[in-house]
Design a protein around this motif. Structure first.
Motif, short mmCIF file in Angstrom:
data_model
loop_
_atom_site.label_atom_id
_atom_site.label_comp_id
_atom_site.label_asym_id
_atom_site.label_seq_id
_atom_site.Cartn_x
_atom_site.Cartn_y
_atom_site.Cartn_z
N PHE A 238 0.85 -1.30 0.05
CA PHE A 238 -0.07 -0.09 0.01
C PHE A 238 0.81 1.21 -0.02
O PHE A 238 0.20 2.29 -0.46
N HIS A 239 2.04 1.19 0.73
CA HIS A 239 3.04 2.19 0.84
C HIS A 239 3.35 2.75 -0.77
O HIS A 239 3.45 3.74 -1.13
N GLU A 240 3.53 1.58 -1.51
CA GLU A 240 4.14 1.63 -2.91
C GLU A 240 2.96 2.37 -3.89
O GLU A 240 3.18 3.12 -4.64
N TRP A 241 1.81 1.67 -3.60
CA TRP A 241 0.63 2.23 -4.49
C TRP A 241 0.54 3.36 -4.21
O TRP A 241 0.08 4.50 -5.07
N LEU A 242 0.27 4.15 -2.88
CA LEU A 242 0.14 5.35 -2.27
C LEU A 242 1.10 6.20 -2.87
O LEU A 242 0.68 7.33 -3.57
N GLY A 243 2.36 5.92 -2.88
CA GLY A 243 3.29 6.61 -3.44
C GLY A 243 3.33 6.92 -5.09
O GLY A 243 3.71 8.06 -5.32
N LEU A 244 2.96 6.00 -5.78
CA LEU A 244 2.86 6.00 -7.05
C LEU A 244 1.80 7.11 -7.26
O LEU A 244 1.91 7.83 -8.25
N LEU A 245 0.75 6.95 -6.65
CA LEU A 245 -0.50 7.99 -6.80
C LEU A 245 -0.10 9.30 -6.55
O LEU A 245 -0.24 10.53 -7.18
N THR A 246 0.38 9.63 -5.29
CA THR A 246 0.83 11.07 -4.66
C THR A 246 2.01 11.50 -5.70
O THR A 246 1.93 12.55 -5.99
N LYS A 248 2.49 10.90 -8.87
CA LYS A 248 1.95 11.33 -10.06
C LYS A 248 1.16 12.61 -9.93
O LYS A 248 1.13 13.43 -10.78
N ILE A 249 0.45 12.93 -8.85
CA ILE A 249 -0.41 13.91 -8.78
C ILE A 249 0.78 15.03 -8.61
O ILE A 249 0.46 16.42 -9.08
N SER A 250 2.01 14.73 -7.61
CA SER A 250 2.89 16.04 -7.47
C SER A 250 3.63 16.23 -8.74
O SER A 250 4.47 17.24 -8.63
N GLY A 251 3.69 15.41 -9.66
CA GLY A 251 4.29 15.63 -10.91
C GLY A 251 5.82 15.05 -10.71
O GLY A 251 6.78 15.62 -11.60
N TYR A 252 6.22 14.38 -9.66
CA TYR A 252 7.40 13.89 -9.61
C TYR A 252 7.79 12.66 -10.65
O TYR A 252 9.06 12.37 -10.67
N ILE A 253 6.66 12.13 -10.93
CA ILE A 253 6.87 10.93 -11.99
C ILE A 253 6.34 11.50 -13.32
O ILE A 253 5.28 12.15 -13.50
#
Length: 253
Positions: A238-246, A248-253
């Motif tokens: 869940f840490h990774e899934w949430l990290g991917l989402l946040t 993406k929203i923040s423009g880091y990836i």
């Protein structure tokens, strides 16, 4: 602020938190019918997220497989991402976690001269951590076991994966390294890591270690007996899934 908010959001997104809330409400609410539903739901959620077979089958569809480094390739630099240990300052000892393969995996490559230099990337990952940065005490450990100090680059400032990539880019530019580097991290962490490094235009080959699921297992305990350790593994996912989402929203990836 982003670091603190991401930590808080992660707590609320874990199965352990959901189960605790369901049981707490089921115990303390006065409505008997609702209490029963909440407790039954709590047990059902607990059984689902503590079932090893269910965990493996879901995560297997997302987790990439571990791999080997091409035996014919050599690298000027390998980047080891942090998050594999904690430090006990009074004892002066490192407590390695389940992710310690991130660090262990680079050693055979270094001692066989397939990797010239090791970049240790990682500061304090916890909100309130006043011990020395992970990259610094990991560097001391590598020196103790025979890695030459001149071959270790310490990057102690990054506190998350995005900052790992930003700081690594700064180091690579300072060393004028333009060829692909070897990026080493856990299988569950690689997707987010690779996207961050691609965003920073860092050419890299992936070395995926520390796999979770492995081969399918059909023995009775794995199929039916709840396993509290699996609840903790869900936290990693869940840490990774949430990290991917946040990210993406923040423009880091």
């Amino acid at each position: 602020m982003f670091h603190a908010m991401s930590k808080l959001l992660f707590v609320f997104s874990t199965p352990i938190f959901w189960i605790a809330v369901l049981f707490a409400l089921g115990i303390f609410l006065k409505n008997k019918k609702l209490k029963r539903k909440l407790l039954v739901t709590g047990f059902a959620v607990f059984y689902f997220f503590s079932n090893s077979f269910v965990f493996d089958e879901i995560v297997r569809r997302w987790e990439p497989e571990m791999n080997k480094v091409d035996p014919g390739k050599k690298y000027e630099l390998a980047i080891v991402l942090g998050g594999y240990s904690t430090y006990a300052p009074r004892a002066g000892q490192i407590n390695f976690s389940n992710s310690s393969d991130r660090l262990n995996a680079v050693l055979p490559l270094y001692f066989s001269h397939k990797v010239k230099k090791i970049l240790l990337s990682g500061g304090a990952g916890n909100l309130f951590d006043f011990t020395k940065p992970e990259a610094e005490y990991a560097a001391d450990y590598l020196i103790e076991i025979g890695v030459k100090p001149k071959d270790i680059i310490v990057e102690p400032n990054s506190r998350n994966t995005y900052q790992n990539a930003v700081e690594a880019k700064r180091v690579l530019d300072s060393l004028n390294i333009t060829e692909p580097v070897l990026l080493i991290t856990s299988t569950t962490h690689m997707q987010r890591s690779a996207l961050c490094f691609e965003k920073q235009n860092i050419l890299h080959d992936k070395y995926l270690v520390d796999g979770i699921t492995g081969e399918r297992k059909f023995y009775f305990d794995h199929l039916f007996i709840p396993n509290a350790g699996v609840l903790l593994l869900w936290n990693v996912i869940f840490h990774e899934w949430l990290g991917l989402l946040t990210y993406k929203i923040s423009g880091y990836i």
